[in-house]
Design an enzyme around this catalytic site. Structure first.
Site, short mmCIF file in Angstrom:
data_model
loop_
_atom_site.label_atom_id
_atom_site.label_comp_id
_atom_site.label_asym_id
_atom_site.label_seq_id
_atom_site.Cartn_x
_atom_site.Cartn_y
_atom_site.Cartn_z
CD GLU A 47 -2.96 -0.78 -0.20
OE1 GLU A 47 -2.98 0.34 -0.75
OE2 GLU A 47 -3.58 -1.75 -0.64
CE1 TYR A 130 -6.20 3.73 -0.66
CE2 TYR A 130 -3.85 3.60 -0.16
CZ TYR A 130 -4.98 3.10 -0.80
OH TYR A 130 -4.89 1.95 -1.53
CG ASP A 148 -6.90 4.67 -4.49
OD1 ASP A 148 -8.07 4.74 -4.94
OD2 ASP A 148 -6.11 3.76 -4.82
N1 ADE Z 1 -3.64 0.32 -5.42
C1 ADE Z 1 -3.55 0.57 -4.10
N2 ADE Z 1 -3.76 -0.55 -3.39
C2 ADE Z 1 -4.00 -1.54 -4.28
C3 ADE Z 1 -4.31 -2.92 -4.18
N3 ADE Z 1 -4.39 -3.49 -2.98
N4 ADE Z 1 -4.51 -3.61 -5.31
C4 ADE Z 1 -4.42 -2.98 -6.51
N5 ADE Z 1 -4.13 -1.72 -6.69
C5 ADE Z 1 -3.92 -0.98 -5.58
#
Ligand code: ADE
Length: 377
Positions: A47, A130, A148
């Site tokens: 993340e 987030y 996000d």
């Molecule tokens: N962007 C942010 N977190 C994500 C996730 N867990 N899977 C795919 N795209 C992402």
């Protein structure tokens, strides 16, 4: 159209369970951080990497990072230079510093594990709303809606939300909407399903509305202009910086590199060919000589140019002029840098550099042989 229209909201809530989650179960990409059962540490690292960076770019970085630092204890014990070397090229290096700090908190206060409590997660260095919501929901199943850029785009289109997405009032509305639409028994899947829809279908340009499980409920599509949402202010032209850098050779043909302050400014903690921004009134040689006097207390003779590297950062573009130089007077001091080292070109790989500085390294490696002081002075 307002996102608070009760009928539309009720229909969307139902559609999340009946359409979105089944769609996600069929279309979820097989990403390395999605292995079940979820490892909270892997969720955290992914993340943070994904916050400013695209999935395709993150995958190899994530795999290398997890191999080298498989647990918070490994990360906490690692030297920062090693962590930055594994972050090199991902950008936003403050993220790497905060990960390292947070790993130390985990070892000190939580037996080396991420706490299963959103309030405690939120206190860790580098975890904003987030990342806290994403980790709490994906790793621990807490009912927290993550918001996000991708999710904001999808929700703004579904509701044809008016208002500039960069404004906090608009973001509050979207957060409220995401909270309301979260399937309470499947918070992690709801969050990831929105992300997946944003990445695969509801893309910034040319969204594939015909493949969207929620197309019938989408107000932006009904208005015939899905791409008009979310509303954003017009992009300003990026400022352009002209920067000089010195490739300083000593008599043993080693090269001087300097470390940027770890806790200050951009590219923090990375290594560089020392230099800085040219003033309007300066020649490039004058700029490099002044910067090295200010930064390291050195008096230089500035010689021929090695290369001009062009690079675009998120908030400006840069034109980096690298010149060979030699020291006339002084020894390197740390007046405005954190550290220095004299290295040969085959030792560059041990240090984390920015992408623009890699342009200088590449130019040096393209020379017929490693540079020697006597070739240029
Ligand atoms: N962007 C942010 N977190 C994500 C996730 N867990 N899977 C795919 N795209 C992402």
């Amino acid at each position: 159209m307002s996102p608070t229209q009760p009928d539309h909201l009720a229909a969307l809530r139902l559609a999340v369970r009946r359409r979105l989650l089944p769609w996600f179960a069929r279309h979820a990409r097989d990403l390395p951080w999605r292995q079940e059962p979820r490892d909270p540490y892997a969720v955290w690292i992914s993340e943070i990497m994904l916050q400013q960076t695209r999935v395709d770019t993150v995958i190899p970085y994530f795999q290398r990072f997890m191999k080298r630092f498989p647990t918070p204890a490994h990360l906490a014990a690692a030297p920062m230079r090693d962590v930055l070397k594994h972050w090199e090229g991902l950008g936003y290096y403050a993220r790497a510093h905060r990960l390292h700090q947070a790993a130390q908190v985990l070892v000190r206060d939580y037996q080396g594990r991420l706490p299963d409590d959103p309030a405690l997660l939120a206190k860790l260095p580098g975890l904003g709303p987030y990342a806290t919501a994403a980790i709490a929901s994906l790793a621990f199943g807490h009912p927290r809606a993550a918001l996000d850029g991708n999710i904001m785009r999808v929700l703004a289109r579904l509701t044809a939300l008016p208002g500039d997405i960069t404004r906090s009032a608009t973001r509050r509305k979207l957060q409220h909407l995401a909270d309301t639409l979260l399937a309470p028994k499947h918070p992690g899947a709801t969050n990831e399903a929105w992300m997946e829809l944003g990445a695969l279908v509801c893309t910034p340009r040319n969204p594939r509305c015909s493949a969207c499980p929620l197309a019938r409920l989408c107000k932006a599509r009904a208005a015939g202009r899905p791409e008009a949402f979310p509303q954003k202010p017009k992009k300003k032209k990026l400022p352009h910086k002209v920067v000089g850098a010195a490739v300083i050779l000593n008599r043993s043909n080693q090269i001087l590199i300097a470390q940027r302050h770890p806790d200050k400014g951009m590219l923090n903690g990375l290594w560089e060919f020392p230099g800085g921004k040219r003033r309007d009134t300066e020649t490039m040689a004058g700029c490099i000589a002044r910067e090295l006097r200010e930064e390291m207390g050195l008096t230089l003779e500035v010689g021929p140019r090695l290369v001009i590297v062009h690079h675009a950062y998120s908030h400006f573009t840069i034109e980096l002029h690298a010149h060979f130089a030699r020291i006339l007077k002084g020894r390197p001091l740390h007046l405005d840098c954190a550290d220095h080292a004299w290295v040969t070109p085959d030792q560059f790989d041990a240090y984390p550099f920015s992408k623009a500085d890699h342009g200088i390294i590449n130019a040096m490696r393209a020379l017929p042989r490693p540079p020697r002081q006597r070739d240029y002075f």
